[in-house]
Design an enzyme around this catalytic site. Structure first.
Site, PDB file in Angstrom:
ATOM      1  N   SER A   1       0.814  -1.223   0.000  1.00 19.17           N
ATOM      2  CA  SER A   1       0.000   0.000   0.000  1.00 19.17           C
ATOM      3  C   SER A   1       0.845   1.270   0.000  1.00 19.17           C
ATOM      4  CB  SER A   1      -0.931   0.002   1.220  1.00 19.17           C
ATOM      5  OG  SER A   1      -0.183  -0.140   2.414  1.00 19.17           O
TER       6      SER A   1
ATOM      7  N   ASN B   1      -2.066  -2.419  13.196  1.00 16.96           N
ATOM      8  CA  ASN B   1      -3.524  -2.232  13.186  1.00 16.96           C
ATOM      9  C   ASN B   1      -3.956  -0.999  13.976  1.00 16.96           C
ATOM     10  OD1 ASN B   1      -3.334  -4.582  11.794  1.00 16.96           O
ATOM     11  ND2 ASN B   1      -4.297  -5.892  13.349  1.00 16.96           N
TER      12      ASN B   1
ATOM     13  N   THR C   1     -39.891  27.059  -9.329  1.00 16.39           N
ATOM     14  CA  THR C   1     -40.191  25.693  -8.887  1.00 16.39           C
ATOM     15  C   THR C   1     -40.444  24.931 -10.174  1.00 16.39           C
ATOM     16  OG1 THR C   1     -42.580  26.045  -8.731  1.00 16.39           O
ATOM     17  CG2 THR C   1     -41.297  26.490  -6.739  1.00 16.39           C
TER      18      THR C   1
ATOM     19  N   LYS D   1     -17.591  29.123 -28.845  1.00 15.89           N
ATOM     20  CA  LYS D   1     -17.963  28.524 -27.563  1.00 15.89           C
ATOM     21  C   LYS D   1     -17.205  29.069 -26.364  1.00 15.89           C
ATOM     22  CE  LYS D   1     -20.041  25.227 -26.958  1.00 15.89           C
ATOM     23  NZ  LYS D   1     -20.744  24.005 -27.117  1.00 15.89           N
TER      24      LYS D   1
ATOM     25  N   ASN E   1     -17.282  27.527 -22.573  1.00 15.80           N
ATOM     26  CA  ASN E   1     -17.910  26.410 -21.854  1.00 15.80           C
ATOM     27  C   ASN E   1     -17.669  26.466 -20.350  1.00 15.80           C
ATOM     28  OD1 ASN E   1     -18.871  25.299 -24.252  1.00 15.80           O
ATOM     29  ND2 ASN E   1     -16.969  24.172 -24.594  1.00 15.80           N
TER      30      ASN E   1
ATOM     31  N   GLU F   1     -19.060  22.030 -14.665  1.00 14.84           N
ATOM     32  CA  GLU F   1     -19.395  20.678 -15.121  1.00 14.84           C
ATOM     33  C   GLU F   1     -18.546  19.629 -14.412  1.00 14.84           C
ATOM     34  OE1 GLU F   1     -20.692  20.959 -19.695  1.00 14.84           O
ATOM     35  OE2 GLU F   1     -18.782  21.877 -19.247  1.00 14.84           O
TER      36      GLU F   1
ATOM     37  N   TYR G   1      -9.415  -6.480  12.680  1.00 19.05           N
ATOM     38  CA  TYR G   1      -8.765  -5.990  11.473  1.00 19.05           C
ATOM     39  C   TYR G   1      -8.822  -7.047  10.372  1.00 19.05           C
ATOM     40  CZ  TYR G   1      -5.413  -4.211   8.134  1.00 19.05           C
ATOM     41  OH  TYR G   1      -4.840  -3.769   6.979  1.00 19.05           O
TER      42      TYR G   1
ATOM     43  N   GLN H   1      -7.489  -1.880   4.276  1.00 18.43           N
ATOM     44  CA  GLN H   1      -6.483  -1.101   3.558  1.00 18.43           C
ATOM     45  C   GLN H   1      -7.124  -0.328   2.397  1.00 18.43           C
ATOM     46  OE1 GLN H   1      -2.346  -2.566   2.962  1.00 18.43           O
ATOM     47  NE2 GLN H   1      -2.970  -2.787   0.829  1.00 18.43           N
TER      48      GLN H   1
HETATM   49  N1  ARG Z   1      -1.275  -1.215   5.097  1.00 15.51           N
HETATM   50  C1  ARG Z   1      -2.182  -1.674   6.099  1.00 15.51           C
HETATM   51  C2  ARG Z   1      -3.501  -0.896   6.023  1.00 15.51           C
HETATM   52  O1  ARG Z   1      -3.522   0.101   5.374  1.00 15.51           O
HETATM   53  C3  ARG Z   1      -1.589  -1.437   7.436  1.00 15.51           C
HETATM   54  C4  ARG Z   1      -2.051  -2.384   8.485  1.00 15.51           C
HETATM   55  C5  ARG Z   1      -1.575  -3.730   8.170  1.00 15.51           C
HETATM   56  N2  ARG Z   1      -1.818  -4.633   9.224  1.00 15.51           N
HETATM   57  C6  ARG Z   1      -1.758  -5.946   9.029  1.00 15.51           C
HETATM   58  N3  ARG Z   1      -1.938  -6.707  10.045  1.00 15.51           N
HETATM   59  N4  ARG Z   1      -1.526  -6.462   7.854  1.00 15.51           N
HETATM   60  O2  ARG Z   1      -4.502  -1.282   6.547  1.00 15.51           O
END
Ligand code: ARG
Length: 456
Positions: free
Chosen positions: A23, A109, A154, A282, A284, A289, A316, A321
């Site tokens: 991530s 977590n 209206t 034009k 726009n 939009e 968790y 994620q």
């Molecule tokens: N990258 C993880 C998230 O965004 C962090 C927590 C990961 N914890 C785990 N036990 N894999 O949630």
């Protein structure tokens, strides 16, 4: 590139799995919060005697140096699984073995939940500031149009006389409620998960209240399992953001309509409009939009968050994620739209003549005429029917209510006198709409004074 959890594994993670599950590419932006949270955790570990003072000092100073590296743009989002692993890896690289003690009594977590709350607190503040600027723009533009007559609609059909100021200030009210929702969401975001560990706390005597104090949290999460599973603060923010965008989208839609030659109520400034590659004439309303279009994304993010949580068992799960791309996109999109919209409003030209002409064309004093007849003794229902016939008469002859003669009026009701012309005059009608919350210019002026003070 290692992981924080290799010990019980006998194989390297498949490259495709790493790519799939890492991530760091999107949670990199959490670095300031991850570092500050870690510093508070280390400071607390010293306080409760889990870390020796010199160990704590080495860690906290190391983290400060890492913070400076990030701030200088010297750290790249690469080489580790997520931002938590990256900060820890850098720490161990910088301060050596002692860095490995930082994660005592902590899990990613509770760490990620803490980072996210710290991040969102700042972003709520930033969004509220931008919202304030938009509300200011609405009030400032309104202040110039307290007497600018326009038809209120209206069913998108001309209905009754209002002013351009009154119309804009309706949006002010919506955005003010959005702001209140964000402030409310802040309160529930401002609760500390750290100390919950992976899900069931830890055997170390952590001082969570102290960490909360260091990080400026109002309270400590009361249940460790809830603390690591809860993302409803993200849902709340996404909901407040979605509603704000829906309000913005309605305003955007009106501006798109108003800037058509058919309406001609406003003209966007050249700097806030775009052209066509093929059609030279034009101009726009792309900005409006795009705000309308992006509303779909933000509403989608809210739906995505709700569906992400639906059916997740405690506590968790890696599904969580997925909260980050949704939240970050919501924050970025909302901020981008709010940033551009105030200036667009401030720079657009308001065509008072076209607004007044539209007001005169739409029989919008018909209700006033009915109320005039009521004052002359007719029951409202009868007055309504009489005025309906008057309007039909006008339509057939191409006349407005102001253009009829007294004799013509008298054909419809004998009680009508010369004072009828004051009743169907739009300016007089507007001034008479003095009911609290109504569009009468003197009320609007008072309201604007109040709002200007509020927004100072
Ligand atoms: N990258 C993880 C998230 O965004 C962090 C927590 C990961 N914890 C785990 N036990 N894999 O949630």
């Amino acid at each position: 590139m290692g992981t924080l959890w290799g010990g019980r594994f006998q194989k390297e993670t498949d490259r495709r799995v790493r790519e799939f599950q890492d991530s760091l590419s999107f949670d990199f932006r959490l670095w300031p919060y991850d570092i500050k949270g870690s510093q508070a955790h280390a400071q607390m570990l010293v306080k409760v005697g889990v870390l020796a003072p010199d160990e704590g000092e080495a860690i906290i100073k190391g983290l400060a140096k890492i913070y400076a590296e990030f701030a200088a743009g010297k750290v790249q989002p690469e080489g580790e699984e997520d931002i938590h692993s990256l900060v820890e890896a850098l720490l161990v690289r910088w301060v050596g073995e002692v860095g490995k003690k930082l994660h005592t009594g902590r899990s990613r977590n509770d760490q990620v939940a803490t980072d996210l709350r710290l991040y969102l607190r700042d972003e709520i503040d930033a969004v509220r500031q931008l919202l304030k600027e938009l509300r200011r723009a609405l009030v400032d533009v309104a202040a110039e149009h307290v007497e600018t007559l326009m038809p209120g609609f209206t069913h998108l059909q001309p209905a009754q006389p209002v002013t351009f100021a009154h119309h804009l200030l309706a949006y002010y009210e919506m955005f003010t409620r959005d702001d209140a929702r964000l402030a409310d969401c802040y309160r529930r975001t401002n609760v500390l998960p750290l100390g919950a560990g992976a899900l069931a706390g830890t055997t170390f005597p952590l001082d969570r209240a102290y960490v909360a104090e260091l990080l400026g949290f109002e309270a400590v999460a009361a249940n460790s399992m809830d603390a690591v599973s809860d993302r409803d603060f993200v849902v709340e923010f996404c909901a407040a953001a979605a509603l704000t965008m829906v309000h913005l989208s309605r305003l955007a839609e009106e501006i798109i309509l108003w800037s058509t030659p058919q309406f001609g109520f406003v003209e966007l400034d050249d700097a806030f409009a775009t052209g066509s590659s093929m059609m030279p004439q034009k101009k726009n309303p792309d900005v409006a939009e795009l705000c309308r279009g992006k509303t779909g994304r933000v509403v989608g993010n809210l739906t995505g968050m709700l569906l992400l949580l639906k059916g997740l068992p405690l506590t968790y799960n890696k599904d969580l994620q997925e909260d980050k791309p949704l939240l970050f996109d919501t924050v970025d999109t909302l901020k981008a739209c709010l940033t551009v919209f105030g200036p667009l409003l401030r720079t657009m030209k308001v065509n008072r003549e076209r607004l007044a002409a539209a007001a005169r064309a739409g029989f919008i004093a018909a209700t006033d005429l009915a109320e005039y007849l009521v004052r002359k003794g007719l029951p409202f229902r009868d007055a309504h029917a009489v005025v309906g016939r008057v309007v039909l008469y006008c339509l057939e002859r191409g006349k407005t209510l102001e253009e009829l003669t007294l004799e013509e009026y008298r054909q419809f009701a004998a009680v009508i006198d010369a004072d009828v012309f004051a009743a169907v005059g739009l300016e007089a009608s507007l001034k008479a709409r003095r009911v609290p919350g109504g569009p009468a210019p003197d009320l609007t002026r008072e309201r604007i004074e109040t709002l200007k003070n509020l927004l100072r």
